[in-house]
Write a protein that holds these residues in place. Structure first.
Motif, PDB file in Angstrom:
ATOM      1  N   ASP A  33     -54.531 -91.727  42.112  1.00 26.83           N
ATOM      2  CA  ASP A  33     -53.493 -91.749  43.158  1.00 26.83           C
ATOM      3  C   ASP A  33     -53.628 -90.529  44.041  1.00 26.83           C
ATOM      4  O   ASP A  33     -53.729 -89.410  43.543  1.00 26.83           O
ATOM      5  CB  ASP A  33     -52.098 -91.769  42.524  1.00 26.83           C
ATOM      6  CG  ASP A  33     -51.004 -91.820  43.580  1.00 26.83           C
ATOM      7  OD1 ASP A  33     -50.758 -92.906  44.130  1.00 26.83           O
ATOM      8  OD2 ASP A  33     -50.404 -90.767  43.867  1.00 26.83           O
ATOM      9  N   LYS A  34     -53.620 -90.774  45.342  1.00 22.36           N
ATOM     10  CA  LYS A  34     -53.603 -89.618  46.242  1.00 22.36           C
ATOM     11  C   LYS A  34     -52.139 -89.216  46.439  1.00 22.36           C
ATOM     12  O   LYS A  34     -51.303 -90.070  46.783  1.00 22.36           O
ATOM     13  CB  LYS A  34     -54.291 -89.937  47.570  1.00 22.36           C
ATOM     14  CG  LYS A  34     -53.618 -90.965  48.431  1.00 22.36           C
ATOM     15  CD  LYS A  34     -54.154 -90.920  49.853  1.00 22.36           C
ATOM     16  CE  LYS A  34     -53.352 -91.809  50.758  1.00 22.36           C
ATOM     17  NZ  LYS A  34     -53.722 -93.069  51.131  1.00 22.36           N
ATOM     18  N   SER A  41     -42.569 -95.703  48.158  1.00 24.81           N
ATOM     19  CA  SER A  41     -41.667 -95.475  47.020  1.00 24.81           C
ATOM     20  C   SER A  41     -41.024 -94.084  47.068  1.00 24.81           C
ATOM     21  O   SER A  41     -39.990 -93.859  46.446  1.00 24.81           O
ATOM     22  CB  SER A  41     -42.425 -95.607  45.698  1.00 24.81           C
ATOM     23  OG  SER A  41     -43.047 -96.856  45.601  1.00 24.81           O
ATOM     24  N   ILE A  47     -32.222 -98.564  46.453  1.00 23.47           N
ATOM     25  CA  ILE A  47     -31.053 -99.435  46.259  1.00 23.47           C
ATOM     26  C   ILE A  47     -31.497-100.839  45.829  1.00 23.47           C
ATOM     27  O   ILE A  47     -32.480-101.368  46.358  1.00 23.47           O
ATOM     28  CB  ILE A  47     -30.261 -99.556  47.584  1.00 23.47           C
ATOM     29  CG1 ILE A  47     -29.785 -98.174  48.034  1.00 23.47           C
ATOM     30  CG2 ILE A  47     -29.082-100.503  47.440  1.00 23.47           C
ATOM     31  CD1 ILE A  47     -29.318 -98.140  49.473  1.00 23.47           C
ATOM     32  N   PHE A 166     -58.931 -92.988  46.465  1.00 23.19           N
ATOM     33  CA  PHE A 166     -59.922 -93.903  45.896  1.00 23.19           C
ATOM     34  C   PHE A 166     -60.919 -94.273  46.994  1.00 23.19           C
ATOM     35  O   PHE A 166     -60.518 -94.672  48.097  1.00 23.19           O
ATOM     36  CB  PHE A 166     -59.211 -95.157  45.364  1.00 23.19           C
ATOM     37  CG  PHE A 166     -60.135 -96.146  44.747  1.00 23.19           C
ATOM     38  CD1 PHE A 166     -60.536 -95.996  43.427  1.00 23.19           C
ATOM     39  CD2 PHE A 166     -60.618 -97.224  45.475  1.00 23.19           C
ATOM     40  CE1 PHE A 166     -61.398 -96.909  42.849  1.00 23.19           C
ATOM     41  CE2 PHE A 166     -61.480 -98.125  44.911  1.00 23.19           C
ATOM     42  CZ  PHE A 166     -61.874 -97.970  43.585  1.00 23.19           C
ATOM     43  N   GLY A 313     -42.460-105.545  49.860  1.00 26.14           N
ATOM     44  CA  GLY A 313     -41.578-105.502  51.026  1.00 26.14           C
ATOM     45  C   GLY A 313     -40.462-104.496  50.861  1.00 26.14           C
ATOM     46  O   GLY A 313     -40.687-103.362  50.449  1.00 26.14           O
ATOM     47  N   CYS A 317     -37.871-102.009  44.245  1.00 29.36           N
ATOM     48  CA  CYS A 317     -37.167-101.541  43.042  1.00 29.36           C
ATOM     49  C   CYS A 317     -36.791-102.679  42.104  1.00 29.36           C
ATOM     50  O   CYS A 317     -36.749-102.489  40.890  1.00 29.36           O
ATOM     51  CB  CYS A 317     -35.911-100.768  43.437  1.00 29.36           C
ATOM     52  SG  CYS A 317     -36.321 -99.206  44.197  1.00 29.36           S
TER      53      CYS A 317
HETATM   54  C1  FAD Z   1     -37.465 -96.396  54.632  1.00 27.86           C
HETATM   55  C2  FAD Z   1     -37.637 -97.287  53.442  1.00 27.86           C
HETATM   56  C3  FAD Z   1     -36.560 -97.585  52.640  1.00 27.86           C
HETATM   57  C4  FAD Z   1     -36.701 -98.406  51.533  1.00 27.86           C
HETATM   58  N1  FAD Z   1     -35.615 -98.624  50.723  1.00 27.86           N
HETATM   59  C5  FAD Z   1     -35.745 -99.420  49.637  1.00 27.86           C
HETATM   60  C6  FAD Z   1     -34.646 -99.622  48.761  1.00 27.86           C
HETATM   61  O1  FAD Z   1     -33.572 -99.055  48.947  1.00 27.86           O
HETATM   62  N2  FAD Z   1     -34.818-100.451  47.704  1.00 27.86           N
HETATM   63  C7  FAD Z   1     -36.019-101.079  47.452  1.00 27.86           C
HETATM   64  O2  FAD Z   1     -36.115-101.825  46.471  1.00 27.86           O
HETATM   65  N3  FAD Z   1     -37.079-100.859  48.239  1.00 27.86           N
HETATM   66  C8  FAD Z   1     -36.970-100.063  49.331  1.00 27.86           C
HETATM   67  N4  FAD Z   1     -38.036 -99.856  50.150  1.00 27.86           N
HETATM   68  C9  FAD Z   1     -39.282-100.594  49.860  1.00 27.86           C
HETATM   69  C10 FAD Z   1     -40.033 -99.923  48.733  1.00 27.86           C
HETATM   70  O3  FAD Z   1     -40.232 -98.602  49.080  1.00 27.86           O
HETATM   71  C11 FAD Z   1     -41.362-100.648  48.492  1.00 27.86           C
HETATM   72  O4  FAD Z   1     -41.141-102.006  48.213  1.00 27.86           O
HETATM   73  C12 FAD Z   1     -42.096-100.045  47.296  1.00 27.86           C
HETATM   74  O5  FAD Z   1     -41.967 -98.665  47.287  1.00 27.86           O
HETATM   75  C13 FAD Z   1     -43.556-100.405  47.320  1.00 27.86           C
HETATM   76  O6  FAD Z   1     -44.150 -99.780  46.202  1.00 27.86           O
HETATM   77  P1  FAD Z   1     -45.705 -99.802  45.956  1.00 27.86           P
HETATM   78  O7  FAD Z   1     -45.940 -99.148  44.654  1.00 27.86           O
HETATM   79  O8  FAD Z   1     -46.253-101.148  46.211  1.00 27.86           O
HETATM   80  O9  FAD Z   1     -46.320 -98.912  47.171  1.00 27.86           O
HETATM   81  P2  FAD Z   1     -46.247 -97.339  47.448  1.00 27.86           P
HETATM   82  O10 FAD Z   1     -44.945 -96.791  47.095  1.00 27.86           O
HETATM   83  O11 FAD Z   1     -46.712 -97.164  48.855  1.00 27.86           O
HETATM   84  O12 FAD Z   1     -47.319 -96.721  46.475  1.00 27.86           O
HETATM   85  C14 FAD Z   1     -48.702 -96.836  46.723  1.00 27.86           C
HETATM   86  C15 FAD Z   1     -49.385 -95.628  46.126  1.00 27.86           C
HETATM   87  O13 FAD Z   1     -50.781 -95.834  46.254  1.00 27.86           O
HETATM   88  C16 FAD Z   1     -51.393 -94.650  46.747  1.00 27.86           C
HETATM   89  N5  FAD Z   1     -52.610 -95.044  47.447  1.00 27.86           N
HETATM   90  C17 FAD Z   1     -52.752 -95.927  48.469  1.00 27.86           C
HETATM   91  N6  FAD Z   1     -54.069 -96.035  48.813  1.00 27.86           N
HETATM   92  C18 FAD Z   1     -54.749 -95.199  47.979  1.00 27.86           C
HETATM   93  C19 FAD Z   1     -56.123 -94.848  47.827  1.00 27.86           C
HETATM   94  N7  FAD Z   1     -57.101 -95.397  48.600  1.00 27.86           N
HETATM   95  N8  FAD Z   1     -56.468 -93.934  46.904  1.00 27.86           N
HETATM   96  C20 FAD Z   1     -55.527 -93.377  46.085  1.00 27.86           C
HETATM   97  N9  FAD Z   1     -54.210 -93.677  46.178  1.00 27.86           N
HETATM   98  C21 FAD Z   1     -53.824 -94.572  47.108  1.00 27.86           C
HETATM   99  C22 FAD Z   1     -50.326 -94.032  47.657  1.00 27.86           C
HETATM  100  O14 FAD Z   1     -50.552 -92.646  47.843  1.00 27.86           O
HETATM  101  C23 FAD Z   1     -49.056 -94.322  46.852  1.00 27.86           C
HETATM  102  O15 FAD Z   1     -48.812 -93.302  45.925  1.00 27.86           O
HETATM  103  C24 FAD Z   1     -37.942 -98.994  51.239  1.00 27.86           C
HETATM  104  C25 FAD Z   1     -39.050 -98.672  52.030  1.00 27.86           C
HETATM  105  C26 FAD Z   1     -38.908 -97.835  53.121  1.00 27.86           C
HETATM  106  C27 FAD Z   1     -40.103 -97.490  53.955  1.00 27.86           C
END
Ligand code: FAD
Length: 357
Positions: A33-34, A41, A47, A166, A313, A317
Motif C-alpha cells: 500500500d502506498k 477511506s 457514516i 505497486f 462508491g 463502510c
Molecule cells: C468525501 C467522501 C466522503 C465519503 N463518506 C463516506 C461515508 O460517510 N460512508 C461510507 O460508507 N463511504 C463514504 N465514502 C466512500 C468511501 O470512502 C469508499 O467507498 C471507500 O473508502 C472505498 O474504499 P477502498 O478500500 O475501495 O478504496 P481506498 O480507500 O481508496 O483505498 C485504496 C488504497 O489502495 C492504495 N493504492 C491504490 N493504488 C495503489 C498502487 N498502485 N500501489 C499501492 N497502493 C495503491 C491507496 O493508497 C489506498 O490506500 C466517502 C468518500 C468520499 C470521497
C-alpha cells in the motif's frame, strides 16, 4: 523468494477487511500500500445511513449489511482495541417545504428507519432551520480514523506490509500463481480503490468515479451524539472536530480540494450553525463508484490468479465488510459470490482488456 498465499494491493476499508479475513482464515499474505492520506477511506466521514437520496429510499441490501457490519466492526474493533462503530442517528433538517413533504410522504409509505420527532424546536439553540427535521435511525459512524492505522500497525508488526506504489509492469502471471519482485503467491487481490483506473487488469470495468470534498471544523458548541444534515452532513469526529461535506462531482479536473467548494460550504455552514467554529482542514478524494452502483468482487474471469474487491462508491463502510467476507470465503472455501456483485459478469469487457495488454 518469499512464498505466501496472497498479495493484497491497497489498505483502504476494502483491503483492510480482506487482510483481516485472510488472517482469521490462517492464510499468509503481504499487503502493498502506498501511504495516501487522501485516499477515499481516509477522507470519508464513515457514516452508515440506511436511506438515501431525495426520495429517502432504503439503500441496497441495507438490512443484511447493517446486521453484518455491526458484527464485523465489533469483532475487528475488539481485536484492535478500538471503538470501531457507534450509533449516531441522523437528524435531517429539511432544506425546503418540498423536502418536508417528501419525508412525510415517505413516512406514510414505509416508516422503517424514519421518524418525525414531536419536539421540532429541540435544536433551535444550535442550528437555523425553517422547515423542521426528521430523524433516521439507526445510523452509525465508523471510526475509520483509528481503525485503519491500528490495522496497518498490526499488519506492519507482523512483517506483512510493504509501503510503496505497486508497479503493475513487474507482475508476472505463472501457472502456479503470480510473482512480484521477490514474492511468489497463489493470487493477488486488488483493493486499490480509484487507483484501479490505472490498473491494466481492471481499468476497463465500468467505474464511474466521482469526487467528494469535505471541510473539517472545530467547535466546542455542537452536539456530538448525532449526525446533522441540511444539504450537507455534519458528522462528529474525535474531540471537538466535525466533518462537513460532501460534494458529488462527476466532471472534475483533478482530485484536489477546490476553492469553490470551500467558499460554498463555509457560507452554508455559517448560515446554518449558530455558534462560532474554525475550519481546520479541507479534504478531497475520489469515490470508486460504478455505473451500475454495484461492487466488483471476485476472481478475474480470464486470469484465475487475480482477484478484486472494489467499486464501493459512497457506501464503502457498509459494503466492504460484507463483500470482503464473500471474497475471502470464495478464495478459501470456494463459497459463491453474489451474482450481482461478481466481477465475472464483465467477462467480455475484461477479455478485451487482457487481449490489448
Ligand atoms: C468525501 C467522501 C466522503 C465519503 N463518506 C463516506 C461515508 O460517510 N460512508 C461510507 O460508507 N463511504 C463514504 N465514502 C466512500 C468511501 O470512502 C469508499 O467507498 C471507500 O473508502 C472505498 O474504499 P477502498 O478500500 O475501495 O478504496 P481506498 O480507500 O481508496 O483505498 C485504496 C488504497 O489502495 C492504495 N493504492 C491504490 N493504488 C495503489 C498502487 N498502485 N500501489 C499501492 N497502493 C495503491 C491507496 O493508497 C489506498 O490506500 C466517502 C468518500 C468520499 C470521497
Amino acid at each position: 523468494m518469499t512464498t505466501i498465499d496472497y498479495v493484497v494491493v491497497g489498505q483502504g476499508v476494502c483491503g483492510s477487511f480482506v487482510a483481516w479475513n485472510l488472517e482469521k482464515a490462517n492464510q499468509s499474505f503481504i499487503m502493498i500500500d502506498k501511504p495516501d492520506p487522501l485516499s477515499s477511506s481516509r477522507v470519508a466521514a464513515g457514516i452508515i445511513n440506511p436511506v438515501t437520496g431525495r426520495r429517502i429510499v432504503q439503500t441496497w441490501m441495507i438490512d443484511t449489511l447493517l446486521d453484518h457490519a455491526g458484527k464485523a466492526y465489533a469483532q475487528l474493533g475488539e481485536a484492535l482495541d478500538v471503538e470501531a462503530m457507534t450509533q449516531k442517528n441522523s437528524v435531517s433538517f429539511f432544506p425546503s417545504p418540498q423536502m418536508l413533504q417528501a419525508f412525510i410522504g415517505r413516512l406514510e409509505e414505509d416508516a422503517a428507519y424514519l421518524s418525525f420527532p414531536a419536539d421540532q424546536e429541540k435544536y433551535r439553540n444550535q442550528f437555523r432551520y425553517d422547515f423542521g427535521y426528521g430523524e433516521i435511525s439507526p445510523c452509525y459512524a465508523v471510526n475509520l480514523a483509528e481503525l485503519l492505522p491500528a490495522l496497518r500497525a498490526r499488519i506492519k508488526n507482523n512483517n506483512r506490509l510493504i509501503e510503496e506504489t505497486f508497479d503493475h509492469s513487474l507482475l508476472q502471471l505463472t501457472d502456479e500463481g503470480i510473482t512480484y519482485k521477490d514474492i511468489r503467491a497463489k493470487k493477488i487481490i486488488f483493493c486499490d480503490g480509484a487507483g484501479a483506473m490505472h490498473n491494466p487488469w481492471f481499468r476497463n470495468l465500468p467505474f464511474a468515479c466521482n469526487k467528494g470534498e469535505a471541510l473539517i471544523i472545530k467547535s466546542d458548541h455542537l452536539p456530538t451524539d448525532k449526525v446533522f444534515k441540511k444539504s450537507l452532513s455534519l458528522a462528529p469526529l474525535a474531540g471537538n472536530l466535525f466533518w462537513a461535506g460532501s460534494s458529488y462531482e462527476w466532471d472534475f479536473q483533478d482530485d484536489k480540494p477546490s476553492a469553490i467548494f470551500r467558499q460554498k460550504t463555509e457560507k452554508h455552514l455559517r448560515e446554518w450553525i449558530k455558534s462560532p467554529f474554525e475550519i481546520t482542514d479541507h479534504l478531497a478524494s475520489l469515490r470508486p463508484a460504478t455505473v451500475e452502483r454495484k461492487p466488483f468482487v471476485g476472481i478475474h474471469p480470464h486470469h484465475p490468479q487475480i482477484a478484486i474487491l472494489n467499486g464501493m462508491g459512497a457506501k464503502g463502510c457498509s459494503l466492504a465488510p460484507y463483500f470482503a467476507d464473500q471474497l475471502v470465503d470464495h478464495l478459501v472455501k470456494n463459497a459463491p459470490i453474489m451474482e450481482e456483485a461478481d466481477v465475472s459478469r464483465f467477462r467480455r469487457i475484461l477479455g478485451k482488456d487482457a487481449r490489448t495488454m
